[in-house]
Enzyme design. Structure first.
Site, short mmCIF file in Angstrom:
data_model
loop_
_atom_site.label_atom_id
_atom_site.label_comp_id
_atom_site.label_asym_id
_atom_site.label_seq_id
_atom_site.Cartn_x
_atom_site.Cartn_y
_atom_site.Cartn_z
N LYS A 271 2.61 4.03 -16.37
CA LYS A 271 3.08 4.73 -17.52
C LYS A 271 2.29 4.80 -18.48
O LYS A 271 1.06 4.05 -18.31
CB LYS A 271 4.20 4.03 -18.11
CG LYS A 271 4.18 2.70 -18.64
CD LYS A 271 5.37 2.06 -19.16
CE LYS A 271 5.24 0.58 -19.59
NZ LYS A 271 6.48 -0.28 -19.59
N ARG B 94 17.88 -2.74 -25.41
CA ARG B 94 17.28 -1.50 -25.33
C ARG B 94 18.12 -0.49 -24.48
O ARG B 94 19.17 -0.35 -24.55
CB ARG B 94 15.87 -1.79 -25.08
CG ARG B 94 14.98 -1.10 -25.74
CD ARG B 94 13.46 -1.36 -25.35
NE ARG B 94 13.29 -1.28 -23.93
CZ ARG B 94 11.94 -1.56 -23.49
NH1 ARG B 94 10.93 -1.74 -24.18
NH2 ARG B 94 11.92 -1.67 -22.16
N TYR C 223 -16.90 2.58 -46.31
CA TYR C 223 -15.96 3.00 -47.04
C TYR C 223 -15.54 1.68 -48.11
O TYR C 223 -15.13 0.75 -47.36
CB TYR C 223 -14.77 3.70 -46.48
CG TYR C 223 -14.74 5.11 -45.97
CD1 TYR C 223 -15.18 5.94 -46.77
CD2 TYR C 223 -14.85 5.39 -44.60
CE1 TYR C 223 -15.34 7.37 -46.30
CE2 TYR C 223 -14.99 6.57 -44.21
CZ TYR C 223 -15.39 7.58 -45.28
OH TYR C 223 -15.50 8.84 -44.64
N MET D 148 -13.66 6.64 -38.97
CA MET D 148 -12.73 7.64 -37.73
C MET D 148 -13.78 7.44 -36.51
O MET D 148 -13.39 7.29 -35.45
CB MET D 148 -12.46 8.95 -38.26
CG MET D 148 -11.82 9.74 -37.27
SD MET D 148 -11.65 11.40 -37.72
CE MET D 148 -10.38 11.25 -39.27
#
Ligand SMILES: *Cc1c(COP(=O)(O)O)cnc(C)c1O
Length: 379
Positions: A41, A140, A272, A320
């Site tokens: 998966k 779940r 940043y 990013m």
């Protein structure tokens, strides 16, 4: 044609041989008589579902497991024909047609869904197989219906064929908790009641990598579902776990290229927000991978990478597309050279568990977050 160096700024090497070794190690650990489903998966936890599936098939795998119908369809369309594909997340209405058309085996998690699947099998005119998932305490997916209701529903489904009975553990790595033993007892009580009614599905399965790795044999039954272990990881246990019976090694190495190298003076800020301030004159490198590639933003000013064979710090905020690192220890790296974000260089290694600890998450999350933009190179 002349060979062209692939112009990748960031890529992962995936070792086919190591996947095969890990798969064989799981098979040896559980022994003959226990089938191993390869869990592929989430694009095989970032390793590439089709490529990993092909390796497992070449090793003789007869079961693969995915999360959704869409993931199963992608495998079939990609040419994975023979093995059974278990869709662990079951299905909802809009997935019915594809489920049947692509010959996928659902893990059915409610008795209503079982009745629906039986109608699909009736319409298909053939006995479609399914696994029934029991909620034994994970809370779940899985039915919480009692044994009598389950027996009645299975018997009423005359077109669908019960091929497996499964459950999933919530706390398999926690040896201070009785939850796994409680879940197994509940699962066994359901199995026994089905047996007493003459219902004996061939595949009984409750274990993912952790109960395999720590040798919880009573949880192995006739099938285990191995994901993380195939990719080379066994999560650490809590409490007094027995020694692991499984030894695997990571499959994936993540690289990125240095785009710029420069000297900065004492007091200069980096990135940043100016969150890093150089405590002395430094050499820094700007690397061509950032959070859009899957470098966790939480690693800003905390994480490490391997550059020129040594662990070195990530400086400032991860952007990013770019991550800045300390290169003060080396003059060996120039623009275009590679560093290792995850993997091994000489004596130095950095694996997904180590990165996860610093990023405040789990190794699964690190592997699954390596984004599409990062090219996969199979070696
Ligand atoms: C993902 C998953 C697995 C595989 O778990 P690993 O810890 O990666 O081995 C097994 N069973 C179910 C139901 C899952 O969702």
């Amino acid at each position: 044609m002349e060979e062209v160096t692939p112009p990748y700024r960031s890529w992962v090497y995936v070792s086919r041989e190591q996947i095969a070794r890990n798969y064989r190690a799981v098979r040896e650990a559980v022994g003959v008589g226990v089938e191993v489903a390869g869990v592929v998966k989430a694009n095989a936890y970032g390793h590439g579902a089709l490529e990993v599936s092909r390796v497992l098939l070449a090793e003789g795998a007869r079961w693969l497991a995915v999360s959704s119908v869409d993931e199963g369809v992608q495998l079939r369309v990609g040419g994975i024909r023979e093995p059974r594909i278990l869709v662990m997340g079951g299905f909802v209405e809009f997935e019915c047609d594809a489920l049947v058309a692509y010959d996928l085996t659902p893990a059915i998690h409610s008795l209503e869904q079982l009745a629906r699947f039986d109608r699909l099998a009736a319409a298909a005119g053939r006995p479609l197989p399914y696994h029934l998932k029991i909620d034994s305490g994970m809370g779940r997916l899985g039915t919480r219906a009692g044994a009598a209701e389950i027996v009645a529903a299975v018997e009423a489904a005359t077109h669908a064929r019960l091929d497996g009975l499964m459950t999933h553990f919530a706390s398999a790595a926690d040896y201070t908790s009785p939850q796994t033993a409680e879940q197994l007892a509940y699962y066994h009580s359901i199995c026994d009641r089905l047996n007493a009614a003459g219902i004996r599905p061939p595949y009984l399965h409750t274990s993912s990598s952790i109960p395999i790795a720590y040798g919880r044999r009573e949880g192995w039954h006739t099938l285990v579902r191995a994901g993380h272990a195939l990719y080379g990881y066994i999560s650490p246990a809590r409490g007094e776990a027995p020694p692991p019976v499984l030894h695997v090694a990571p499959v994936l190495t993540w690289k990125a290229r240095v785009l710029a190298v420069k000297e900065i003076p004492e007091g200069a800020r980096v990135g940043y927000g100016g969150t890093f301030r150089a405590p002395r004159a430094m050499r820094i490198g700007v690397v061509g991978a950032g959070y859009a590639d899957g470098v966790f933003h939480r690693l800003s000013n905390r994480g490490k990478v391997i550059a020129a064979g040594k662990l070195t710090n990530i400086l400032g905020t991860i952007s990013m597309d770019l991550t800045t690192i300390d290169l003060s220890h080396t003059t060996a790296l120039a623009p275009g050279d590679e560093v290792t974000l995850l993997g091994r260089e000489g004596d130095c290694s950095l694996d997904a568990q180590e990165i996860a600890r610093v990023a405040g998450t789990i190794s699964y999350n690190i592997l699954c977050s390596i984004s599409e933009r990062v090219r996969r190179v199979y070696v």
